[in-house]
Design an enzyme around this catalytic site. Structure first.
Site, PDB file in Angstrom:
ATOM      1  N   HIS A   1       5.781   5.958  11.338  1.00 31.05           N
ATOM      2  CA  HIS A   1       5.197   5.859   9.995  1.00 31.05           C
ATOM      3  C   HIS A   1       4.249   7.055   9.851  1.00 31.05           C
ATOM      4  O   HIS A   1       3.023   6.913   9.863  1.00 31.05           O
ATOM      5  CB  HIS A   1       4.451   4.527   9.885  1.00 31.05           C
ATOM      6  CG  HIS A   1       4.094   4.110   8.495  1.00 31.05           C
ATOM      7  ND1 HIS A   1       4.141   4.971   7.407  1.00 31.05           N
ATOM      8  CD2 HIS A   1       3.655   2.911   8.016  1.00 31.05           C
ATOM      9  CE1 HIS A   1       3.752   4.306   6.330  1.00 31.05           C
ATOM     10  NE2 HIS A   1       3.466   3.062   6.670  1.00 31.05           N
TER      11      HIS A   1
ATOM     12  N   ARG B   1      11.651   3.743   2.959  1.00 34.53           N
ATOM     13  CA  ARG B   1      11.311   2.805   4.040  1.00 34.53           C
ATOM     14  C   ARG B   1      12.541   1.973   4.332  1.00 34.53           C
ATOM     15  O   ARG B   1      13.229   1.519   3.408  1.00 34.53           O
ATOM     16  CB  ARG B   1      10.142   1.914   3.635  1.00 34.53           C
ATOM     17  CG  ARG B   1       9.917   0.774   4.622  1.00 34.53           C
ATOM     18  CD  ARG B   1       8.675  -0.010   4.339  1.00 34.53           C
ATOM     19  NE  ARG B   1       7.481   0.741   4.683  1.00 34.53           N
ATOM     20  CZ  ARG B   1       6.248   0.244   4.622  1.00 34.53           C
ATOM     21  NH1 ARG B   1       6.054  -1.009   4.239  1.00 34.53           N
ATOM     22  NH2 ARG B   1       5.200   0.979   4.956  1.00 34.53           N
TER      23      ARG B   1
ATOM     24  N   ARG C   1       0.799  -1.228   0.000  1.00 29.16           N
ATOM     25  CA  ARG C   1       0.000   0.000   0.000  1.00 29.16           C
ATOM     26  C   ARG C   1       0.827   1.271   0.000  1.00 29.16           C
ATOM     27  O   ARG C   1       0.564   2.202  -0.766  1.00 29.16           O
ATOM     28  CB  ARG C   1      -0.946   0.031   1.222  1.00 29.16           C
ATOM     29  CG  ARG C   1      -2.254  -0.642   0.990  1.00 29.16           C
ATOM     30  CD  ARG C   1      -2.795  -1.190   2.283  1.00 29.16           C
ATOM     31  NE  ARG C   1      -1.951  -2.273   2.710  1.00 29.16           N
ATOM     32  CZ  ARG C   1      -2.134  -3.544   2.347  1.00 29.16           C
ATOM     33  NH1 ARG C   1      -3.172  -3.876   1.637  1.00 29.16           N
ATOM     34  NH2 ARG C   1      -1.304  -4.484   2.725  1.00 29.16           N
ATOM     35  N   THR C   2       1.824   1.340   0.870  1.00 37.52           N
ATOM     36  CA  THR C   2       2.550   2.613   0.972  1.00 37.52           C
ATOM     37  C   THR C   2       3.280   2.913  -0.326  1.00 37.52           C
ATOM     38  O   THR C   2       3.180   4.018  -0.869  1.00 37.52           O
ATOM     39  CB  THR C   2       3.522   2.574   2.171  1.00 37.52           C
ATOM     40  OG1 THR C   2       2.786   2.159   3.318  1.00 37.52           O
ATOM     41  CG2 THR C   2       4.130   3.939   2.433  1.00 37.52           C
TER      42      THR C   2
HETATM   43  C1  NCD Z   1       2.097  -1.132   8.040  1.00 32.46           C
HETATM   44  C2  NCD Z   1       3.603  -0.903   8.077  1.00 32.46           C
HETATM   45  O1  NCD Z   1       4.293  -1.141   7.092  1.00 32.46           O
HETATM   46  O2  NCD Z   1       4.024  -0.453   9.112  1.00 32.46           O
HETATM   47  N1  NCD Z   1       1.551  -1.208   6.788  1.00 32.46           N
HETATM   48  C3  NCD Z   1       1.316  -0.081   6.054  1.00 32.46           C
HETATM   49  O3  NCD Z   1       2.182   0.729   5.826  1.00 32.46           O
HETATM   50  N2  NCD Z   1       0.059   0.119   5.624  1.00 32.46           N
HETATM   51  C4  NCD Z   1       1.626  -2.164   8.966  1.00 32.46           C
HETATM   52  C5  NCD Z   1       2.309  -3.489   9.052  1.00 32.46           C
HETATM   53  O4  NCD Z   1       3.254  -3.803   8.361  1.00 32.46           O
HETATM   54  O5  NCD Z   1       1.844  -4.265   9.878  1.00 32.46           O
END
Ligand code: NCD
Length: 306
Positions: free
Chosen positions: A136, A108, A59-60
């Site tokens: 985040h 990331r 998603r990100t």
């Molecule tokens: C999360 C993350 O990467 O911290 N996901 C996200 O970015 N939507 C949650 C996760 O990995 O559990």
């Protein structure tokens, strides 16, 4: 409200949410409301986003990519597995290189603080897309926006975080942003051995005027009908050294006891803590979170790059 664009930009080049204030959030949310109406623009024409994910993401990474394309910009994607890191190149040289090719970077990394370190080396703004179990921030903004869509006043809410409270960076950032909204009460129901650290509890008790002993809820004490927002997370298996287990499932039976006007959130990906059998319940908003993420990221990219 008219805010100096420069101040917003400086404050939102954020590695965490430490410098953000409520005025910025109002400004950002208004921009997001507009973007949801118009959907596409050309404000990032000729601009390049560098997407650099040193950890898995669906998603990100893809919502940032979509956001950039919706703004008329371009995206280049760094892939660690086929990069010169495999030839022994350092993180520092990699960041220096990436920052030469684009106008803005989304980063990331599995280590806490790595994004902050990169921001000191980079020639271009860097958005933290998750640093280990640290922060985040853009997820917290889209989570807050999702809450605001149902509860626009962002006050008098009873919020329950369920899951891996110790290692979930999405929880850490959302709890941090809630320091700006002290008229809400925060509670945690943690998986075994996944409790938050003492500092988080202490800060909540001060900011939200809560009794420190009442912040943690034990599974057998849970009265789910008390909560307006239930925010569930998966076990962050990859971040624990000792043995941990996901020992809570939000069952349809529990959901049926929740307030009519409450919401169930999850940053996704999910594991067994959030069964698909509750997806049709009108209180679930995790697919909305995912959708709003694109518009939040469009607004952030515009503010940081123009
Ligand atoms: C999360 C993350 O990467 O911290 N996901 C996200 O970015 N939507 C949650 C996760 O990995 O559990």
């Amino acid at each position: 409200m008219k805010l100096d664009r420069k101040i917003i930009i400086r404050n939102i080049i954020m590695l965490s949410l430490k410098n953000i204030c409520r005025d910025h959030i109002v400004y950002l949310f208004n921009q997001v409301d507009d973007m949801m109406k118009n959907k596409n623009s050309t404000s990032m024409k000729n601009k390049i986003l560098v997407n650099a994910f040193f950890e898995p993401s669906t998603r990100t990474s893809l919502s940032f990519e979509t956001a950039m394309y919706r703004l008329g910009g371009n995206v280049i994607t760094f892939n660690e597995n086929v990069s010169s890191i495999k030839k022994g190149e350092s993180f520092e040289d990699t960041i220096k290189t990436l920052s030469t090719y684009g106008d803005i970077m989304v980063l990331r990394h599995p280590e806490i603080g790595a994004v902050e370190k990169a921001s000191k080396i980079s020639n271009i703004p860097i958005i933290n897309a998750g640093d280990g179990s640290g922060q985040h921030p853009t997820q917290a903004l889209l989570d807050l926006y999702t809450i605001y869509r149902t509860f626009p006043e962002l006050k008098n809410l009873n919020i329950l975080f369920i899951g891996d409270i110790e290692k979930s960076r999405t929880i850490h950032s959302l709890v941090e942003i809630f320091t700006l909204y002290p008229l809400n009460k925060l509670h945690f129901l943690a998986f075994n051995n996944c409790l938050p650290n003492e500092d988080i509890l202490y800060n909540i008790s001060l900011n939200h005027k809560q009794n420190i002993d009442g912040i943690i809820i034990q599974p057998d004490q849970l009265d789910i009908s008390l909560y307006d927002v239930v925010y569930v997370t998966r076990l962050q298996k990859e971040r624990h050294c000792s043995s941990v287990e996901s020992n809570f499932i939000l069952t349809p039976e529990m959901v049926s006891k929740m307030k009519e006007k409450s919401i169930i959130m999850h940053p996704l990906p999910r594991n067994k803590e959030l069964p698909t059998t509750i997806d049709m319940d009108k209180r679930t908003v995790y697919f909305e979170q995912m959708k709003y993420g694109v518009y939040i990221r469009m607004a952030l990219l515009e503010q940081l790059t123009n």
